[in-house]
Design an enzyme around this catalytic site. Structure first.
Site, short mmCIF file in Angstrom:
data_model
loop_
_atom_site.label_atom_id
_atom_site.label_comp_id
_atom_site.label_asym_id
_atom_site.label_seq_id
_atom_site.Cartn_x
_atom_site.Cartn_y
_atom_site.Cartn_z
N ARG A 1 -9.84 7.21 4.95
CA ARG A 1 -9.22 6.29 4.09
C ARG A 1 -8.97 6.62 2.79
O ARG A 1 -7.78 6.39 2.03
CB ARG A 1 -10.00 4.99 4.30
CG ARG A 1 -9.86 4.49 5.85
CD ARG A 1 -10.97 3.43 6.01
NE ARG A 1 -11.31 2.26 5.03
CZ ARG A 1 -12.56 1.73 4.78
NH1 ARG A 1 -13.35 2.19 5.45
NH2 ARG A 1 -12.53 0.77 3.85
N ARG B 1 0.94 -1.27 0.01
CA ARG B 1 0.04 0.00 0.19
C ARG B 1 0.89 1.33 -0.02
O ARG B 1 0.13 2.17 0.15
CB ARG B 1 -0.80 0.17 1.06
CG ARG B 1 -2.41 -0.02 1.08
CD ARG B 1 -2.88 -0.24 2.52
NE ARG B 1 -4.28 -0.08 2.50
CZ ARG B 1 -5.17 -0.71 2.39
NH1 ARG B 1 -4.99 -2.08 2.18
NH2 ARG B 1 -6.56 -0.34 2.56
P1 ADP Z 1 -9.93 -1.40 2.32
O1 ADP Z 1 -9.34 -1.73 1.01
O2 ADP Z 1 -11.55 -1.13 2.35
O3 ADP Z 1 -9.47 -0.12 2.98
P2 ADP Z 1 -8.46 -3.18 4.14
O4 ADP Z 1 -9.45 -4.55 4.78
O5 ADP Z 1 -7.69 -3.51 2.92
O6 ADP Z 1 -9.87 -2.39 3.30
O7 ADP Z 1 -7.80 -2.38 4.87
C1 ADP Z 1 -8.55 -2.09 6.19
C2 ADP Z 1 -7.32 -1.28 7.24
O8 ADP Z 1 -6.47 -2.03 7.51
C3 ADP Z 1 -6.63 -0.11 6.37
O9 ADP Z 1 -7.42 1.20 6.60
C4 ADP Z 1 -5.47 -0.05 7.39
O10 ADP Z 1 -5.61 0.40 8.62
C5 ADP Z 1 -5.07 -1.57 7.61
N1 ADP Z 1 -4.22 -2.22 6.48
C6 ADP Z 1 -4.54 -2.91 5.49
N2 ADP Z 1 -3.66 -3.32 4.87
C7 ADP Z 1 -2.64 -2.35 5.19
C8 ADP Z 1 -1.29 -2.02 4.75
N3 ADP Z 1 -0.80 -2.92 3.40
N4 ADP Z 1 -0.47 -1.25 5.13
C9 ADP Z 1 -1.17 -0.49 6.04
N5 ADP Z 1 -2.25 -0.78 6.60
C10 ADP Z 1 -3.12 -1.74 6.10
#
Ligand code: ADP
Length: 206
Positions: free
Chosen positions: A153, A101
């Site tokens: 987000r 990300r």
């Molecule tokens: P979405 O894509 O709808 O935001 P996710 O399930 O991918 O949902 O992510 C939910 C939350 O998990 C993010 O808002 C973040 O806080 C955390 N998160 C997930 N993947 C990562 C990542 N690769 N790096 C940092 N935070 C992450």
């Protein structure tokens, strides 16, 4: 993985990165793709939500970030992914959903995969208009799907995650495949599969 003459090695495990803003359908598509392609699915968001629900050590560390819609620090996410990808279930390939990300996470992923003799096959960039995203997320109603947190987000996505796309396009040979995700689940899935089939792997099952 590329062969010495620059052609793609069709026997290399598929490592697909599903990329896109929150709410574009990464999780849904990742699950179906993994099933159809017979490879593993790794969602960092799901892993964090499970850890939080179980109040594990990792869960306690990541809770405040996840619940406020901030990114979990790069080193922590990368360390968790590195440990997870050591497991044998990932040797035949994986759909990565929600990771990397940031550019730092993409660089960490490169190292993790190269230590395993693997590499990213392609980045699937799912695109959906922002008003549709907000509508989908509000309807889903997860704990972090409150309007103020959704807004945050999306801001985090534009600021920290979107630049990663340019990084892949400019600093790597990994193909970035952009898919219009504004359609029903099955249609989007067929679009992804046929793109994989025509651009990367002729043996991907549509
Ligand atoms: P979405 O894509 O709808 O935001 P996710 O399930 O991918 O949902 O992510 C939910 C939350 O998990 C993010 O808002 C973040 O806080 C955390 N998160 C997930 N993947 C990562 C990542 N690769 N790096 C940092 N935070 C992450």
């Amino acid at each position: 993985m590329e062969t010495t003459d620059g052609r793609r090695d069709h026997t290399a495990p598929l490592v697909l990165v599903l990329f896109g803003a929150p709410g574009v359908g990464k999780g849904t598509q990742a699950q179906i793709l993994a099933e159809k392609l017979g490879i593993a699915h790794l969602s960092t968001g799901d892993a964090f939500r499970t850890a939080i629900a179980n109040q594990t050590a990792v869960g306690k560390q990541v809770q405040r970030y996840v619940e406020s819609g901030a990114l979990v620090p790069d080193e922590l996410v990368s360390q968790i992914v590195a440990e997870e990808l050591q497991k044998p279930q990932y040797r035949s390939g994986v759909v990565l959903d929600g990771f990397p990300r940031t550019i730092a996470q993409a660089q960490a992923l490169e190292k993790i995969l190269s230590d395993l003799g693997m590499s990213v096959t392609a980045v699937i960039n799912l695109v959906v208009p922002e008003d549709v995203i907000i509508d989908r997320l509000v309807k889903r109603g997860r704990k972090d799907d409150r309007p103020d947190i959704i807004r945050h987000r999306l801001e985090v996505y534009h600021k920290e995650t979107a630049p990663l796309l340019q990084y892949y396009q400019e600093h790597s040979t990994i193909p970035v495949i952009t898919i219009d995700g504004n359609a029903d689940i099955e249609t989007v899935n067929q679009r992804i599969l046929s793109a994989i089939k025509s651009r990367i792997r002729s043996d991907a099952q549509p």
